[in-house]
Design a protein around this motif. Structure first.
Motif, PDB file in Angstrom:
ATOM      1  N   LEU A 109      39.698  29.228  39.675  1.00  6.29           N
ATOM      2  CA  LEU A 109      39.380  30.472  39.204  1.00  6.29           C
ATOM      3  C   LEU A 109      41.157  30.723  38.970  1.00  6.29           C
TER       4      LEU A 109
ATOM      5  N   ASP B  85      43.971  32.658  37.062  1.00  3.86           N
ATOM      6  CA  ASP B  85      43.394  34.105  37.674  1.00  3.86           C
ATOM      7  C   ASP B  85      44.641  34.329  38.715  1.00  3.86           C
ATOM      8  N   ARG B  86      45.149  35.941  38.344  1.00  4.35           N
ATOM      9  CA  ARG B  86      46.743  36.168  39.689  1.00  4.35           C
ATOM     10  C   ARG B  86      45.826  36.519  40.740  1.00  4.35           C
ATOM     11  N   SER B  87      44.668  37.225  41.107  1.00  6.25           N
ATOM     12  CA  SER B  87      44.324  37.421  42.178  1.00  6.25           C
ATOM     13  C   SER B  87      43.493  36.227  42.905  1.00  6.25           C
TER      14      SER B  87
ATOM     15  N   SER C  79      41.854  28.928  35.561  1.00  9.40           N
ATOM     16  CA  SER C  79      41.750  29.520  34.759  1.00  9.40           C
ATOM     17  C   SER C  79      42.551  30.711  34.317  1.00  9.40           C
TER      18      SER C  79
END
Length: 178
Positions: free
Chosen positions: A11, A16-18, A14
């Motif tokens: 993640l 992914d901020r969360s 890629s």
């Protein structure tokens, strides 16, 4: 939500901020503790922690799980950043300034102690001492000098300062008791 290390890495790679928020929430405490073991300034530690996470985010593509665990990689970034900061001229200069500020603060606080001490009338009683003893007592108790500093300022051996101070204190004790 809980991620495995492999899921988290995928993640994060890629963007992914969360996942990054999860990373921060779960690892910031441990990384902050590492920083605080190296430095004692809480504000600077917070700044370094933020900088470390910015570096982690910006350089995450360089992380290779085959070379080590995610936490170890983040730990190395954080520790290296902290050490680099401690070695920097600006950090050393700031540490020196803080040390001087503390000394000035302590000197100001010492003034209150001197006034309490003098409230006992000791300062007047020092006038009954011989000149050498009185000068050393004044410098030590009313001006805040250490024995080494007194020796340096007066150009006399440290042993002489200690002997005169001991004699002065014993004499003052006799004066106060009479």
């Amino acid at each position: 939500m809980k991620y495995t290390e492999e899921e988290l890495v995928l993640l994060l790679k890629s963007g992914d901020r969360s996942a990054f928020e999860y990373l921060y929430d779960n690892y910031s405490g441990a990384l902050n503790a590492v920083i605080l073991k190296l430095i004692s300034d809480n504000q600077l530690a917070e700044d370094l922690l933020q900088e470390a996470f910015v570096r982690i985010w910006n350089n995450f593509s360089a992380y290779e799980s085959s070379k080590g665990r995610l936490f170890t990689w983040m730990l190395n970034i954080t520790r290296n950043l902290t050490i680099d900061t401690m070695r920097s001229k600006s950090f050393k200069k700031q540490a020196k300034i803080q040390k001087n500020e503390i000394a000035v603060t302590n000197k100001d606080n010492n003034t209150d102690e001197i006034n309490k001490f003098d409230a006992l009338g000791i300062r007047q009683k020092t006038m009954l001492l011989n000149e050498d003893q009185r000068r050393i007592i004044d410098m030590a108790y009313f001006e805040g000098y250490t024995q080494s500093e007194i020796a340096e300022k007066l150009g006399i051996p440290l042993g002489t300062v200690k002997t005169r101070m001991r004699a002065a204190i014993m004499e003052l004790k006799k004066i106060v008791q009479s």
